[in-house]
Scaffold this motif. Structure first.
Motif, mmCIF file in Angstrom:
data_model
loop_
_atom_site.group_PDB
_atom_site.id
_atom_site.type_symbol
_atom_site.label_atom_id
_atom_site.label_comp_id
_atom_site.label_asym_id
_atom_site.label_seq_id
_atom_site.Cartn_x
_atom_site.Cartn_y
_atom_site.Cartn_z
ATOM 1 N N UNK A 256 0.863 -1.184 0.000
ATOM 2 C CA UNK A 256 0.000 0.000 0.000
ATOM 3 C C UNK A 256 0.899 1.233 0.000
ATOM 4 N N UNK A 257 0.621 2.177 -0.917
ATOM 5 C CA UNK A 257 1.467 3.367 -1.009
ATOM 6 C C UNK A 257 0.817 4.605 -0.413
ATOM 7 N N UNK A 258 -0.390 4.456 0.128
ATOM 8 C CA UNK A 258 -1.065 5.563 0.799
ATOM 9 C C UNK A 258 -1.687 5.064 2.093
ATOM 10 N N UNK A 259 -1.934 5.984 3.007
ATOM 11 C CA UNK A 259 -2.559 5.624 4.275
ATOM 12 C C UNK A 259 -3.973 5.095 4.043
ATOM 13 N N UNK A 260 -4.666 5.686 3.086
ATOM 14 C CA UNK A 260 -6.042 5.256 2.800
ATOM 15 C C UNK A 260 -6.076 3.813 2.297
ATOM 16 N N UNK B 151 2.158 9.824 12.306
ATOM 17 C CA UNK B 151 0.993 9.838 13.204
ATOM 18 C C UNK B 151 -0.033 8.781 12.797
ATOM 19 N N UNK B 152 -0.169 8.539 11.477
ATOM 20 C CA UNK B 152 -1.103 7.510 11.013
ATOM 21 C C UNK B 152 -0.630 6.128 11.464
ATOM 22 N N UNK B 153 0.676 5.891 11.363
ATOM 23 C CA UNK B 153 1.220 4.593 11.761
ATOM 24 C C UNK B 153 1.010 4.366 13.257
ATOM 25 N N UNK B 154 1.183 5.417 14.049
ATOM 26 C CA UNK B 154 0.960 5.298 15.490
ATOM 27 C C UNK B 154 -0.489 4.942 15.790
ATOM 28 N N UNK B 155 -1.415 5.528 15.035
ATOM 29 C CA UNK B 155 -2.835 5.209 15.221
ATOM 30 C C UNK B 155 -3.127 3.764 14.837
ATOM 31 N N UNK B 156 -2.481 3.290 13.774
ATOM 32 C CA UNK B 156 -2.674 1.905 13.337
ATOM 33 C C UNK B 156 -2.225 0.937 14.425
ATOM 34 N N UNK B 157 -1.130 1.257 15.108
ATOM 35 C CA UNK B 157 -0.657 0.392 16.199
ATOM 36 C C UNK B 157 -1.695 0.312 17.316
ATOM 37 N N UNK B 158 -2.392 1.418 17.544
ATOM 38 C CA UNK B 158 -3.420 1.421 18.587
ATOM 39 C C UNK B 158 -4.689 0.722 18.120
ATOM 40 N N UNK B 159 -5.048 0.899 16.847
ATOM 41 C CA UNK B 159 -6.293 0.316 16.325
ATOM 42 C C UNK B 159 -6.175 -1.193 16.096
ATOM 43 N N UNK B 160 -4.959 -1.652 15.770
ATOM 44 C CA UNK B 160 -4.742 -3.086 15.496
ATOM 45 C C UNK B 160 -3.582 -3.608 16.362
ATOM 46 N N UNK B 161 -3.770 -3.604 17.673
ATOM 47 C CA UNK B 161 -2.666 -4.016 18.559
ATOM 48 C C UNK B 161 -2.271 -5.475 18.397
ATOM 49 N N UNK B 162 -3.166 -6.300 17.827
ATOM 50 C CA UNK B 162 -2.867 -7.718 17.657
ATOM 51 C C UNK B 162 -1.962 -7.988 16.462
ATOM 52 N N UNK B 163 -1.772 -7.002 15.592
ATOM 53 C CA UNK B 163 -0.926 -7.174 14.413
ATOM 54 C C UNK B 163 0.446 -6.574 14.688
ATOM 55 N N UNK B 164 1.516 -7.367 14.661
ATOM 56 C CA UNK B 164 2.851 -6.795 14.871
ATOM 57 C C UNK B 164 3.206 -5.808 13.761
ATOM 58 N N UNK B 165 3.812 -4.710 14.145
ATOM 59 C CA UNK B 165 4.242 -3.688 13.190
ATOM 60 C C UNK B 165 5.744 -3.501 13.320
ATOM 61 N N UNK B 166 6.439 -3.662 12.203
ATOM 62 C CA UNK B 166 7.894 -3.531 12.158
ATOM 63 C C UNK B 166 8.249 -2.313 11.320
ATOM 64 N N UNK B 167 9.213 -1.540 11.779
ATOM 65 C CA UNK B 167 9.659 -0.361 11.041
ATOM 66 C C UNK B 167 10.993 -0.643 10.366
ATOM 67 N N UNK B 168 11.070 -0.362 9.081
ATOM 68 C CA UNK B 168 12.317 -0.457 8.327
ATOM 69 C C UNK B 168 12.829 0.943 8.043
ATOM 70 N N UNK C 192 15.866 7.506 13.205
ATOM 71 C CA UNK C 192 15.635 6.678 14.389
ATOM 72 C C UNK C 192 14.989 7.487 15.509
ATOM 73 N N UNK C 193 15.388 8.739 15.624
ATOM 74 C CA UNK C 193 14.775 9.606 16.642
ATOM 75 C C UNK C 193 13.294 9.807 16.361
ATOM 76 N N UNK C 194 12.947 9.966 15.064
ATOM 77 C CA UNK C 194 11.532 10.096 14.692
ATOM 78 C C UNK C 194 10.764 8.838 15.073
ATOM 79 N N UNK C 195 11.334 7.696 14.753
ATOM 80 C CA UNK C 195 10.672 6.427 15.042
ATOM 81 C C UNK C 195 10.516 6.212 16.542
ATOM 82 N N UNK C 196 11.565 6.556 17.295
ATOM 83 C CA UNK C 196 11.524 6.369 18.747
ATOM 84 C C UNK C 196 10.440 7.245 19.380
ATOM 85 N N UNK C 197 10.311 8.493 18.911
ATOM 86 C CA UNK C 197 9.300 9.399 19.464
ATOM 87 C C UNK C 197 7.886 8.900 19.186
ATOM 88 N N UNK C 198 7.720 8.188 18.059
ATOM 89 C CA UNK C 198 6.401 7.665 17.697
ATOM 90 C C UNK C 198 6.203 6.233 18.200
#
Length: 402
Positions: A75-79, A106-123, A134-140
């Protein structure tokens, strides 16, 4: 397979012991079948060009005789990503983070909250902007984070790492599957070493599975390969050790972990972890690793292995240590006095014959260290390994001294 059939007479009659058959079909029940990669079309093109993602994953699964390799969606867009998540069963989300992306964190952070059962990995790309990213990722709170350096084996390692975590409690604690604990907090080195370690473990498991009776049994025994347990802090390592200590083949730890220790403390967390484990298990194989070769002096002092993380032969270094010290290679009977090799065996058939002829002091030396059970467990012979681990030297008729 009944490994006690045609077994020669041993100091105790193992043939009279009822061996529980391991049901390998119950292992690795929780799998990742569908992966959603969220990134721009350009970034996905780069991932495909660098590593041929689906081809690599298919080849790895084919080598392991797994029937259903994961399907990769993009998926190339949040929608579009939100739509796929709401309409399909997604087992893993991989988010590629770069400074110029159009998908907000901010969208990715919301996805982690909405789908806590799905592991999310950041590359993240390995570049001169890595610290800022890395600082951006850590803050989120976009953990866990891995560095993409163009090696598709990393994606396979990520999948296996998550599956090992999903299945650890059942497979390790209830069945007896073994584990290797890795303690490392550098995202760069985690991303480098994990593919190496998994390749070695899978290769070794394939070699050992050749001892099976038929192709079906070989396939099932591969499910009993050792699991990789990744820890990033001293406290996490302590908790993991206390939970799985009875089934650890060994520990690989960095010398300099991010420290929560007082600044005036003389030793690093990696050294402290080695000492803490040694007090509880003086024979568990441990490997210290560091970018500073001078830290090898600590390894010698603690009588553990050492690996230079900047070595040009890093893959072969890992393979050597895991084969020699983590029970993957031949079983080497050693003289207790000087550690010299007395006899070497390559499989269970040779082991059960060698036990009859070796001197009692050599048998006692290895029995005290649980070497027999570790070697058997590394070969997914969990029932035999458990029996050898529970035996005491006083159980033998010739009264071998403890």
């Amino acid at each position: 397979m009944d490994y006690t059939q045609n077994m020669p007479e041993l100091p105790i009659d193992l043939r009279q012991i009822s061996f529980a058959t391991t049901d390998f079909s119950t292992l690795m029940q929780k799998r990742i079948y569908r992966i959603l990669i969220v990134c721009s079309n350009y970034d996905f093109f780069i991932l495909e060009e660098d590593g041929r993602i689906e081809e690599q994953i298919f080849n790895e699964y084919n080598a392991l005789n797994f029937r259903f390799p994961p399907v990769v969606l993009h998926a190339d867009t949040a929608e579009e990503a939100s739509y796929l998540l709401s309409t399909m069963d997604i087992d893993l989300i991989i988010f590629l983070l770069n400074p110029y992306q159009s998908i907000p964190i901010s969208w990715v952070s919301c996805i982690k909250q909405d789908y806590p059962q799905i592991p999310l990995v950041t590359l993240v790309y390995y570049s001169h902007e890595l610290t800022n990213i890395l600082n951006q990722a850590a803050k989120a709170y976009l953990e866990p984070i891995f560095c993409w350096m163009g090696n598709a084996d990393l994606l396979v390692a990520i999948i296996k790492l998550l599956e090992d975590r999903f299945n650890a409690d059942h497979d390790i604690q209830q069945v007896g599957v073994q584990a290797i604990m890795i303690v490392e907090d550098s995202i760069k080195y985690i991303s480098i070493m994990l593919p190496m370690i998994y390749k070695i473990v899978v290769w070794q498991s394939q070699e050992l599975a050749k001892e099976g009776l038929n192709e079906h049994q070989k396939m099932l025994r591969l499910r009993g390969r050792p699991k990789i347990l990744l820890c990033k802090t001293f406290d996490e390592a302590i908790q993991t050790y206390e939970k799985y200590s009875d089934n650890l083949l060994g520990i690989i730890t960095d010398v300099n972990l991010k420290s929560s220790f007082p600044e005036n403390r003389e030793e690093t967390e990696g050294i402290a972890l080695c000492k803490w484990v040694r007090e509880r298990d003086p024979f568990l194989p441990i490997i210290l690793q560091s970018t500073e070769v001078g830290n090898s002096t600590y390894a010698k002092r603690l009588k553990v292995g050492f690996i230079d993380k900047q070595s040009k032969t890093l893959p072969s270094d890992y393979k050597k240590y895991l084969t020699t010290h983590f029970a993957f290679g031949d079983f080497v009977f050693r003289n207790p006095g000087d550690g010299s090799e007395y006899k070497r065996v390559v499989d269970l058939y040779e082991l059960q014959h060698a036990i009859l002829s070796i001197p009692d002091e050599i048998f006692a030396f290895h029995a005290r260290r649980n070497d027999f059970s570790k070697w058997l467990n590394a070969r997914a012979l969990f029932s035999l390994g458990k029996i050898f681990k529970n035996l005491r030297l006083t159980d033998f008729s010739n009264n071998i001294p403890e």
